[in-house]
Design a protein around this motif. Sequence first.
Motif, mmCIF file in Angstrom:
data_model
loop_
_atom_site.group_PDB
_atom_site.id
_atom_site.type_symbol
_atom_site.label_atom_id
_atom_site.label_comp_id
_atom_site.label_asym_id
_atom_site.label_seq_id
_atom_site.Cartn_x
_atom_site.Cartn_y
_atom_site.Cartn_z
ATOM 1 N N VAL A 160 0.842 -1.206 0.000
ATOM 2 C CA VAL A 160 0.000 0.000 0.000
ATOM 3 C C VAL A 160 0.872 1.249 0.000
ATOM 4 N N ILE A 161 1.880 1.268 0.867
ATOM 5 C CA ILE A 161 2.762 2.431 0.957
ATOM 6 C C ILE A 161 3.569 2.593 -0.332
ATOM 7 N N LYS A 162 3.992 1.492 -0.911
ATOM 8 C CA LYS A 162 4.743 1.579 -2.171
ATOM 9 C C LYS A 162 3.911 2.253 -3.255
ATOM 10 N N GLN A 163 2.646 1.844 -3.366
ATOM 11 C CA GLN A 163 1.790 2.448 -4.384
ATOM 12 C C GLN A 163 1.570 3.929 -4.114
ATOM 13 N N PHE A 212 12.042 9.912 2.141
ATOM 14 C CA PHE A 212 10.693 10.395 2.436
ATOM 15 C C PHE A 212 10.173 9.792 3.734
ATOM 16 N N LEU A 213 10.395 8.505 3.903
ATOM 17 C CA LEU A 213 9.849 7.815 5.080
ATOM 18 C C LEU A 213 10.691 8.036 6.331
ATOM 19 N N ILE A 255 10.574 17.911 6.019
ATOM 20 C CA ILE A 255 11.510 17.684 7.136
ATOM 21 C C ILE A 255 11.265 18.697 8.255
ATOM 22 N N LEU A 256 11.122 19.959 7.871
ATOM 23 C CA LEU A 256 10.912 21.003 8.865
ATOM 24 C C LEU A 256 9.595 20.805 9.613
ATOM 25 N N VAL A 257 8.555 20.364 8.903
ATOM 26 C CA VAL A 257 7.269 20.129 9.552
ATOM 27 C C VAL A 257 7.310 18.862 10.397
ATOM 28 N N TYR A 258 7.963 17.824 9.899
ATOM 29 C CA TYR A 258 8.065 16.564 10.635
ATOM 30 C C TYR A 258 8.676 16.797 12.019
ATOM 31 N N TYR A 259 9.800 17.484 12.046
ATOM 32 C CA TYR A 259 10.452 17.748 13.333
ATOM 33 C C TYR A 259 9.821 18.946 14.047
ATOM 34 N N GLY A 260 9.207 19.827 13.266
ATOM 35 C CA GLY A 260 8.556 20.977 13.875
ATOM 36 C C GLY A 260 7.359 20.580 14.723
ATOM 37 N N GLU A 315 -2.226 2.552 10.609
ATOM 38 C CA GLU A 315 -0.872 2.780 11.121
ATOM 39 C C GLU A 315 0.140 2.770 9.979
ATOM 40 N N THR A 316 -0.135 1.948 8.974
ATOM 41 C CA THR A 316 0.743 1.901 7.802
ATOM 42 C C THR A 316 0.697 3.222 7.032
ATOM 43 N N ILE A 317 -0.513 3.713 6.798
ATOM 44 C CA ILE A 317 -0.680 4.970 6.056
ATOM 45 C C ILE A 317 -0.054 6.129 6.802
ATOM 46 N N ASP A 318 -0.056 6.056 8.123
ATOM 47 C CA ASP A 318 0.471 7.155 8.942
ATOM 48 C C ASP A 318 1.975 7.353 8.729
ATOM 49 N N GLN A 319 2.624 6.381 8.094
ATOM 50 C CA GLN A 319 4.047 6.547 7.787
ATOM 51 C C GLN A 319 4.278 7.709 6.817
#
Length: 773
Positions: free
Chosen positions: A31-34, A50-51, A239-244, A467-471
Amino acid sequence: MLKSQSNWIFTYNESDKAGTDSLADVTISPVIKQLLLQRGIDTDEKATNFLNPSFDQLHNTNGFSHIDKAVNRVKQAIEAGESILVYGDYDADGVTSTTVMVEALRESGAMCDYYIPNRFTEGYGPNEEAFREAHRQGFQLIITVDNGIAGIDEVAVANELGLDVIITDHHEVQESLPEAYAVIHPKCSESYPFKELAGVGVAFKFAEHLLGYFPEKFLDLVVIGTIADLVPLKDENRILVYYGLQALTRSERKGIKALKKLCQIEGKVTEEDIGFRIGPRLNAVGRLQDANVAVDLLLTDDTEEAEELANYVQELNTERQKIVAEITKEAIEMFESSDTDKRVIIVAKEGWNQGVLGIVASKLVQTYYRPAIVLAIDSETKQAKGSARSIEGFDMFQNCMQHRDVFTHFGGHAQAAGMTLPTENVVELEEKLDRLAQEQLTEEDYKPQLTVSGKLSISDIDMTLLETIDQLAPFGMANPKPLFHMEATPSEIRQIGATKNHLKMKFADAGVQIDSIGFGLGEKVPYLAKQTPVEVVGELQVNEWNGIRKPQMMIKDIAVTSWQLFDYRGMKNWQQQMDANIENNYFVSFQGSDHAHLPVCDKETVLNLNQTIESLYLLDLPETLDDIRELVQKVDFKRLMVCFSIDDSDYFRALPTREEFKWLYQLMLKRKSFDYKMDAPKLAQHKGWKLEKIKFMFQVFHELDFVTRKEGMIVPADNPSKKDLEEAQIYQDRKKWVELEEIFIYSSYTQLKTWISEQMKAEIHEEEMAYGL
């Protein structure tokens, strides 16, 4: 049948599964690959990056043109004791940009202050009078944040005054650049690989270069401005939002803690918390007054002051919501009373609050899905000032730039822009943009688009999938939450909410049950028949209640592609369920019944129509099944409403059996005569038959010449011909009527729909299909 509100753009197909081979070395679910491939992430390296966002993936600040020159000028100012003015903007991106720049300068030892122009008296961007005032107050250096790239004349004035201007901005570059001391802008920097930073992202990069280290402590500010400004959440922004978001969750800033408390944000902060709670509150300040209060809130180190400022911000946001509602109502009324065929909506009125016009424009786009411009007219200056929002396929920035001469000031992006123009030019602008829209857009462009990432069945949906999609989070522009298509038959459909304006459906399959909610879709319930497959497009999310976490679908759109049967048989108040728009609805009466307030017609009227009917109402029973067959075979309808009832049903006076006919005839032969008035009641009591049944049986005998009348008595006929019961017309009529009732009155919903579906596929001359009840 129910048409979708949006165009569904399916980005998945069978080749997606084969395409996942290009990510063979990455250990992730199919699913994540697609989903990654749909986002253009087609190599193992891109997928891994990305992940697993990392600060190492950020680009070097040296890629910005003029950045060394700009930093050296700041250091020169610090050494010389010069005063620096940070010139910001009044939205959430501008407010956070200002805060980042001020804190970085102060940490570097600079004497600095900040200034945010008033939206109402000065407008967006550099302002000549503000620059002159800065000069009068002794500032030698101005640093713009989240603005300045369009300030050609204002920078020229600064240069004349001996003021140096450093521009840090991210907005679209126009025909020429200001002659500033330095321009820090990703789109003006050929060597900088990422062009989509928010204003606060550019300010952060400048701060990093100035301080000489990566200032992670500013990330709680960077994430707010980046999400609130709707820039693409890819590359550096991701990246900035992920850690932000992590930084914002644990932030110790007094102002942010006070804001989070007011917003009732506890625990992990999400992108939705910023987009729908924090961002709008910071934006509200600049929409109603000077935005300096918002910067004060973010800069303060005093808990009591932070709470006081946060409460004030909350009050402003409440007031802003009220003003938006009032102006939106007026704007809709103005548009509805004008030429609604216009491809571009432009409404203008004196007295409107300029600060909220962008929100109003967004609401117009949501309502009509057309580009919209909302302007406030200043009767003294004869200027109209406001905001624009657009739709997919119509680049507001580029189209307005084709007619730049119409504007006094203009700037923005493809989907959002701000502008000032002479009031007398408003009609001209409307005509020119409408002409461009006619050239560029098709009818399909005036429907919202939903990009569908995949197809799911009920049994596919579980917490593991979520939980998979949340990656892929954080989600936002250019990385939206994936939307999925699902086709299933709901086990429950109902309206919910105080005003019943929301839709709730339940789906069940193989022991799995999924709830789904469609906000604002409650009006669709009367158009959804039970036991009918529906197609929905929505996003998956976790529903947590009393510690129990389970998946649910948030429905964005719904459609029904097959005809639908609405069973109103025996329902006295069925007209309350009726579609209010009856222009393309037809009400058929086979028996000439009179139904008050309804435009009743006969079968032939409908058969002669050459169009698709939205809803076909059957108000009473026909004489024969063939009447129904002909209608459903020849008429193209989306919905069939069966509304009839019958007061004098023959069904429970079913046809007597052949054995019963045989027994009664033998009785006649034995007795030689039958006095109906005297003997029928006795026979009814003896056999438990109704008098009507006995009467009917004698009527059949009489039509077949099995009996006759003699002196008021019923007697057997002499030497009657051998005939079958079905040769009697009265027997045939009763049999057909009982059969008609059996199908249309006493069948279940499923049985009735099955029969109608079979007739729709059959030929008119075909004999009646077996129908076991």
